[in-house]
Design an enzyme around this catalytic site. Structure first.
Site, PDB file in Angstrom:
ATOM      1  N   HIS A   1     112.462   6.479 -45.397  1.00 46.47           N
ATOM      2  CA  HIS A   1     111.192   6.014 -45.960  1.00 46.47           C
ATOM      3  C   HIS A   1     111.107   6.541 -47.383  1.00 46.47           C
ATOM      4  O   HIS A   1     111.155   7.750 -47.614  1.00 46.47           O
ATOM      5  CB  HIS A   1     110.001   6.503 -45.144  1.00 46.47           C
ATOM      6  CG  HIS A   1     108.691   5.973 -45.649  1.00 46.47           C
ATOM      7  ND1 HIS A   1     108.168   4.764 -45.236  1.00 46.47           N
ATOM      8  CD2 HIS A   1     107.813   6.474 -46.561  1.00 46.47           C
ATOM      9  CE1 HIS A   1     107.027   4.540 -45.848  1.00 46.47           C
ATOM     10  NE2 HIS A   1     106.790   5.561 -46.655  1.00 46.47           N
ATOM     11  N   CYS A   2     110.976   5.634 -48.341  1.00 42.98           N
ATOM     12  CA  CYS A   2     110.989   6.018 -49.757  1.00 42.98           C
ATOM     13  C   CYS A   2     109.573   5.998 -50.321  1.00 42.98           C
ATOM     14  O   CYS A   2     108.952   4.927 -50.392  1.00 42.98           O
ATOM     15  CB  CYS A   2     111.889   5.072 -50.541  1.00 42.98           C
ATOM     16  SG  CYS A   2     111.978   5.479 -52.310  1.00 42.98           S
ATOM     17  N   PRO A   3     109.046   7.130 -50.745  1.00 42.07           N
ATOM     18  CA  PRO A   3     107.689   7.148 -51.309  1.00 42.07           C
ATOM     19  C   PRO A   3     107.596   6.428 -52.652  1.00 42.07           C
ATOM     20  O   PRO A   3     106.524   5.970 -53.033  1.00 42.07           O
ATOM     21  CB  PRO A   3     107.390   8.644 -51.459  1.00 42.07           C
ATOM     22  CG  PRO A   3     108.727   9.296 -51.535  1.00 42.07           C
ATOM     23  CD  PRO A   3     109.633   8.489 -50.675  1.00 42.07           C
TER      24      PRO A   3
ATOM     25  N   ASN B   1     106.978   3.033 -51.575  1.00 46.40           N
ATOM     26  CA  ASN B   1     105.961   2.977 -50.526  1.00 46.40           C
ATOM     27  C   ASN B   1     106.372   2.005 -49.424  1.00 46.40           C
ATOM     28  O   ASN B   1     105.570   1.171 -48.979  1.00 46.40           O
ATOM     29  CB  ASN B   1     104.602   2.567 -51.104  1.00 46.40           C
ATOM     30  CG  ASN B   1     103.464   2.747 -50.110  1.00 46.40           C
ATOM     31  OD1 ASN B   1     103.528   3.582 -49.208  1.00 46.40           O
ATOM     32  ND2 ASN B   1     102.419   1.936 -50.240  1.00 46.40           N
TER      33      ASN B   1
END
Length: 310
Positions: A152-154, A157
């Site tokens: 999951h890449c912030p 998002n």
């Protein structure tokens, strides 16, 4: 319920802060390069035209791939991986783990699965109430099971997985090209700033520092993911090898360098550099490589479920 709902809305809103930050930096870099550097600083018309053409090409590809990475919905397990209603009720009522596993084994006999848990059990998500396909994992941030989940890449998002992994790789590639081009073309004017009073010195100075800083950080991440593509591994599988019927094998999905690349980018090379979906497969099943002790060669096979155990 109300406080929980409000909290989730706040979390979702705050999750967009990294994306907004990147968008603001990109917008500022566009202004700084096009207006302050090309229009106000560079005197040669020919140099301006060449710089602006290549800048806009890299800018368009960068924004396109970034947009696709952000707004491509993560792929989820299909309905066939959901437990039938009767089995679901039996599973929820049953308290013994052994009996629960028997229910899952019966439901999984017709499913194209090959990987197991570390204990050799069926991979089941209690949150989504689905039997996990191979390479599928539950993302706590997205609160869903994602096919071939990588991470999951912030900064986007979004969950990076089967549906947008190619877009993520291209996003890293074009952002690196974008930053390298800016740093290389701004360098001479950055140097002039220290020797002469160059117009728009703040933007020239800061633009070079920002581009160089992002180059260093993106290069390491991009190199790492290229290595993962060559090995046909996800970030999760790099840290925790998938478990097959024969045991854990970090190279279980590796088909050779060329085929590994084709798994992500597809067979047609003319589409490799475009942020359009060309990845092979459906995200539910993957060809796996079985290595038998008595065999010298490694064969590519289609995963088949293990018969039910009691």
């Amino acid at each position: 319920m109300a406080p929980t709902h409000v909290l989730r809305c706040c979390q979702r809103g705050l999750a967009w802060i990294p994306v907004i930050f990147i968008a603001l930096v990109v917008c500022w870099s566009y202004y700084a390069y096009v207006v302050e550097l090309c229009l106000f600083t560079i005197l040669s018309i020919g140099e301006q035209i060449v710089y602006l053409i290549f800048f806009h090409l890299s800018f368009i590809m960068f924004v396109w791939s970034y947009w696709k990475t952000i707004f491509t919905q993560p792929a989820n397990p299909s309905k066939e991986f959901c437990l039938p209603k009767a089995d679901k009720e039996s599973y929820e009522k049953e308290e013994r783990p052994e009996t629960q596993q028997e229910i899952l084994w019966r439901a999984a006999t017709s499913l194209p699965m090959y990987t197991r848990t570390g204990a050799g059990a069926i991979r089941y998500c209690d949150r989504c109430q689905v039997i996990k396909p191979d390479r599928c994992h539950h993302c706590s941030a997205c609160d869903m099971c994602v096919l071939k989940m990588d991470h999951h890449c912030p900064w986007v998002n979004n969950c990076v997985g089967f549906s947008n992994y190619k877009f993520f790789i291209l996003f890293l590639a074009y952002s690196l090209v974008y930053c390298l081009f800016i740093a290389a073309t701004v360098l001479q004017y950055f140097i002039k700033f220290w020797t002469n009073d160059t117009h728009a010195k703040f933007h020239v100075l800061f633009l070079f520092f920002v581009a160089a800083m992002f180059c260093i950080s993106i290069l390491s991440l991009f190199t790492y993911h290229l290595w993962l593509v060559g090995k046909n591994r996800s970030t999760i599988e790099a840290f925790r090898a998938p478990v097959f019927r024969t045991g854990s094998d970090k190279n279980g999905f590796s088909l050779g360098f060329r085929k590994n690349i084709a798994q992500v980018f597809g067979d047609q090379k003319k589409y490799w550099l475009l942020p359009i979906f060309t990845s092979q497969g459906d995200g539910l099943t993957f060809p796996a490589r079985l290595v038998n002790a008595a065999d010298v060669e490694q064969a590519t096979v289609t995963p088949r479920p293990e018969p039910s155990k009691r």
